[in-house]
Design a protein around this motif. Sequence first.
Motif, PDB file in Angstrom:
ATOM      1  N   PHE A   6      46.925 -12.976  14.334  1.00 37.35           N
ATOM      2  CA  PHE A   6      48.154 -13.567  13.831  1.00 37.35           C
ATOM      3  C   PHE A   6      48.964 -12.489  13.155  1.00 37.35           C
ATOM      4  CE2 PHE A   6      50.552 -15.313  10.239  1.00 37.35           C
ATOM      5  CZ  PHE A   6      51.437 -16.106  10.935  1.00 37.35           C
ATOM      6  N   GLN A   7      50.149 -12.295  13.619  1.00 33.45           N
ATOM      7  CA  GLN A   7      51.087 -11.366  13.021  1.00 33.45           C
ATOM      8  C   GLN A   7      52.460 -11.918  13.380  1.00 33.45           C
ATOM      9  OE1 GLN A   7      49.746  -8.990  11.205  1.00 33.45           O
ATOM     10  NE2 GLN A   7      51.582  -7.955  10.604  1.00 33.45           N
ATOM     11  N   PRO A   8      53.210 -12.418  12.404  1.00 33.17           N
ATOM     12  CA  PRO A   8      54.465 -13.111  12.723  1.00 33.17           C
ATOM     13  C   PRO A   8      55.392 -12.339  13.651  1.00 33.17           C
ATOM     14  CG  PRO A   8      53.981 -13.294  10.392  1.00 33.17           C
ATOM     15  CD  PRO A   8      52.960 -12.337  10.971  1.00 33.17           C
ATOM     16  N   GLU A   9      55.444 -11.029  13.515  1.00 35.42           N
ATOM     17  CA  GLU A   9      56.392 -10.252  14.325  1.00 35.42           C
ATOM     18  C   GLU A   9      55.841  -9.836  15.690  1.00 35.42           C
ATOM     19  OE1 GLU A   9      54.239  -7.607  11.470  1.00 35.42           O
ATOM     20  OE2 GLU A   9      55.461  -9.344  11.154  1.00 35.42           O
ATOM     21  N   GLN A  10      54.605 -10.248  16.010  1.00 26.89           N
ATOM     22  CA  GLN A  10      53.994  -9.897  17.291  1.00 26.89           C
ATOM     23  C   GLN A  10      53.839 -11.143  18.156  1.00 26.89           C
ATOM     24  OE1 GLN A  10      53.073  -6.777  18.368  1.00 26.89           O
ATOM     25  NE2 GLN A  10      53.967  -5.947  16.512  1.00 26.89           N
ATOM     26  N   ASP A  15      48.304 -16.770  20.948  1.00 30.13           N
ATOM     27  CA  ASP A  15      47.569 -17.322  22.090  1.00 30.13           C
ATOM     28  C   ASP A  15      46.103 -16.904  22.082  1.00 30.13           C
ATOM     29  OD1 ASP A  15      49.813 -18.621  23.034  1.00 30.13           O
ATOM     30  OD2 ASP A  15      50.327 -17.043  24.463  1.00 30.13           O
ATOM     31  N   LEU A  16      45.789 -15.779  21.468  1.00 35.96           N
ATOM     32  CA  LEU A  16      44.398 -15.313  21.411  1.00 35.96           C
ATOM     33  C   LEU A  16      43.528 -16.188  20.513  1.00 35.96           C
ATOM     34  CD1 LEU A  16      44.957 -11.458  21.257  1.00 35.96           C
ATOM     35  CD2 LEU A  16      44.265 -12.832  23.228  1.00 35.96           C
ATOM     36  N   GLN A  17      44.144 -17.040  19.707  1.00 33.69           N
ATOM     37  CA  GLN A  17      43.394 -17.958  18.845  1.00 33.69           C
ATOM     38  C   GLN A  17      42.915 -19.194  19.599  1.00 33.69           C
ATOM     39  OE1 GLN A  17      45.207 -17.580  14.521  1.00 33.69           O
ATOM     40  NE2 GLN A  17      46.783 -18.048  15.997  1.00 33.69           N
ATOM     41  N   PHE A  45      35.874  -9.249  10.795  1.00 32.61           N
ATOM     42  CA  PHE A  45      36.833 -10.136  10.157  1.00 32.61           C
ATOM     43  C   PHE A  45      37.950 -10.452  11.140  1.00 32.61           C
ATOM     44  CE2 PHE A  45      34.913  -7.757   6.724  1.00 32.61           C
ATOM     45  CZ  PHE A  45      34.607  -8.748   5.808  1.00 32.61           C
ATOM     46  N   ILE A  46      38.353 -11.699  11.181  1.00 36.65           N
ATOM     47  CA  ILE A  46      39.421 -12.132  12.065  1.00 36.65           C
ATOM     48  C   ILE A  46      40.520 -12.761  11.218  1.00 36.65           C
ATOM     49  CG2 ILE A  46      40.044 -13.561  14.042  1.00 36.65           C
ATOM     50  CD1 ILE A  46      37.018 -13.746  14.638  1.00 36.65           C
ATOM     51  N   LYS A  47      41.739 -12.267  11.374  1.00 33.58           N
ATOM     52  CA  LYS A  47      42.871 -12.861  10.669  1.00 33.58           C
ATOM     53  C   LYS A  47      43.505 -13.892  11.591  1.00 33.58           C
ATOM     54  CE  LYS A  47      47.170 -11.946   8.297  1.00 33.58           C
ATOM     55  NZ  LYS A  47      48.137 -10.947   7.854  1.00 33.58           N
ATOM     56  N   LEU A  48      43.517 -15.136  11.123  1.00 32.64           N
ATOM     57  CA  LEU A  48      44.064 -16.248  11.887  1.00 32.64           C
ATOM     58  C   LEU A  48      45.354 -16.750  11.245  1.00 32.64           C
ATOM     59  CD1 LEU A  48      40.713 -18.168  12.332  1.00 32.64           C
ATOM     60  CD2 LEU A  48      41.859 -16.768  14.053  1.00 32.64           C
ATOM     61  N   ALA A  49      46.125 -17.479  12.014  1.00 31.35           N
ATOM     62  CA  ALA A  49      47.370 -18.050  11.500  1.00 31.35           C
ATOM     63  C   ALA A  49      47.066 -19.043  10.382  1.00 31.35           C
ATOM     64  CB  ALA A  49      48.129 -18.745  12.623  1.00 31.35           C
ATOM     65  N   PRO A  50      47.885 -19.073   9.350  1.00 29.39           N
ATOM     66  CA  PRO A  50      47.643 -19.995   8.234  1.00 29.39           C
ATOM     67  C   PRO A  50      48.024 -21.444   8.545  1.00 29.39           C
ATOM     68  CG  PRO A  50      49.619 -18.720   7.830  1.00 29.39           C
ATOM     69  CD  PRO A  50      49.009 -18.182   9.100  1.00 29.39           C
ATOM     70  N   ASP A  51      48.744 -21.665   9.614  1.00 28.91           N
ATOM     71  CA  ASP A  51      49.236 -23.007   9.905  1.00 28.91           C
ATOM     72  C   ASP A  51      48.577 -23.640  11.133  1.00 28.91           C
ATOM     73  OD1 ASP A  51      50.369 -21.241  11.673  1.00 28.91           O
ATOM     74  OD2 ASP A  51      52.352 -22.153  11.643  1.00 28.91           O
ATOM     75  N   LEU A  52      47.317 -23.338  11.348  1.00 28.58           N
ATOM     76  CA  LEU A  52      46.593 -23.917  12.483  1.00 28.58           C
ATOM     77  C   LEU A  52      46.461 -25.425  12.309  1.00 28.58           C
ATOM     78  CD1 LEU A  52      43.695 -21.333  12.779  1.00 28.58           C
ATOM     79  CD2 LEU A  52      45.612 -21.587  14.344  1.00 28.58           C
ATOM     80  N   THR A  53      46.478 -26.118  13.420  1.00 29.05           N
ATOM     81  CA  THR A  53      46.269 -27.570  13.373  1.00 29.05           C
ATOM     82  C   THR A  53      44.779 -27.844  13.156  1.00 29.05           C
ATOM     83  OG1 THR A  53      45.848 -27.778  15.744  1.00 29.05           O
ATOM     84  CG2 THR A  53      48.162 -27.922  15.014  1.00 29.05           C
ATOM     85  N   TYR A  54      44.485 -29.089  12.831  1.00 32.02           N
ATOM     86  CA  TYR A  54      43.084 -29.482  12.664  1.00 32.02           C
ATOM     87  C   TYR A  54      42.304 -29.206  13.948  1.00 32.02           C
ATOM     88  CZ  TYR A  54      38.909 -32.309  12.172  1.00 32.02           C
ATOM     89  OH  TYR A  54      37.607 -32.723  12.139  1.00 32.02           O
ATOM     90  N   GLN A  55      42.871 -29.546  15.105  1.00 36.78           N
ATOM     91  CA  GLN A  55      42.187 -29.342  16.373  1.00 36.78           C
ATOM     92  C   GLN A  55      41.963 -27.853  16.654  1.00 36.78           C
ATOM     93  OE1 GLN A  55      40.799 -31.774  18.390  1.00 36.78           O
ATOM     94  NE2 GLN A  55      39.820 -29.955  19.240  1.00 36.78           N
ATOM     95  N   GLU A  56      42.937 -26.999  16.335  1.00 38.95           N
ATOM     96  CA  GLU A  56      42.776 -25.558  16.533  1.00 38.95           C
ATOM     97  C   GLU A  56      41.651 -25.014  15.657  1.00 38.95           C
ATOM     98  OE1 GLU A  56      47.252 -24.086  17.717  1.00 38.95           O
ATOM     99  OE2 GLU A  56      46.863 -24.664  15.639  1.00 38.95           O
TER     100      GLU A  56
END
Length: 75
Positions: A6-10, A15-17, A45-56
């Motif tokens: 997760f990187q907002p500018e990339q 999709d890799l999540q 360590f994996i940096k994931l998006a902070p706004d993932l849905t429950y299903q994600e």
Amino acid sequence: IEFKLFQPEQSGLRDLQKKDNLKPLLVAVINARNNLSVNPKPLVFIKLAPDLTYQEKKDIANVVWDLKVSLKFQR
């Protein structure tokens, strides 16, 4: 070892999540880490998006569970 999915500018990293993309990526990273000659092996360590849905989040947890990888959440 840290990699960011997760990187907002990339564009495209998010999709890799998705579980179908995350599992082979995580397998490759873990295999590469296990082939290192150092001991103890470094943590992954994996940096994931902070706004993932429950299903994600559930899908990611299932991938981690299937691979028998420990998981730590940090805010």
